[in-house]
Design an enzyme around this catalytic site. Structure first.
Site, PDB file in Angstrom:
ATOM      1  N   HIS A  92     -12.883   5.896 -25.436  1.00 60.64           N
ATOM      2  CA  HIS A  92     -13.602   5.487 -26.626  1.00 60.64           C
ATOM      3  C   HIS A  92     -14.516   4.311 -26.299  1.00 60.64           C
ATOM      4  O   HIS A  92     -14.466   3.746 -25.212  1.00 60.64           O
ATOM      5  CB  HIS A  92     -12.655   5.126 -27.771  1.00 60.64           C
ATOM      6  N   HIS A  94     -16.183   0.677 -28.196  1.00 63.27           N
ATOM      7  CA  HIS A  94     -16.321  -0.209 -29.358  1.00 63.27           C
ATOM      8  C   HIS A  94     -16.963  -1.503 -28.928  1.00 63.27           C
ATOM      9  O   HIS A  94     -17.228  -1.730 -27.776  1.00 63.27           O
ATOM     10  CB  HIS A  94     -15.064  -0.428 -30.161  1.00 63.27           C
TER      11      HIS A  94
END
Length: 94
Positions: A92, A94
């Protein structure tokens, strides 16, 4: 400090969200997984944008940066590739 997780496969091109300047780059870390020793371990790119804001891209793939500190980038430029580095249960950004 606010963070939003975006699921994406390792190696997904990461784009600059706005025009700005690269102010920090960390890309040597390779640890991964949900171990407490990985809590402060990650790779990142910091982008200073108008209005005094800084956008940080975390968990990027090691040695994937297409930029260096001091580079000026435009919105939409590829700056690095997504990864799964640091305290990351899955790939992921972020």
């Amino acid at each position: 400090y606010h963070a939003v997780d975006f699921r994406c496969p390792v190696g997904t091109p990461v784009l600059a969200v706005a025009d700005g300047e690269i102010t920090e780059l960390l890309q040597e870390c390779s640890v991964t997984g949900m171990h407490c020793l990985n809590l402060a371990q990650w790779n990142s790119v910091a982008l200073a944008i108008d209005g005094g804001f800084t956008v940080e891209y975390l968990h990027i793939q090691p040695a994937s940066a297409r930029v260096k500190v001091g580079d000026k980038v435009r919105a939409g430029d590829v700056i690095c590739l997504s990864g799964k580095v640091g305290f990351a249960p899955e790939p992921h950004l972020h």
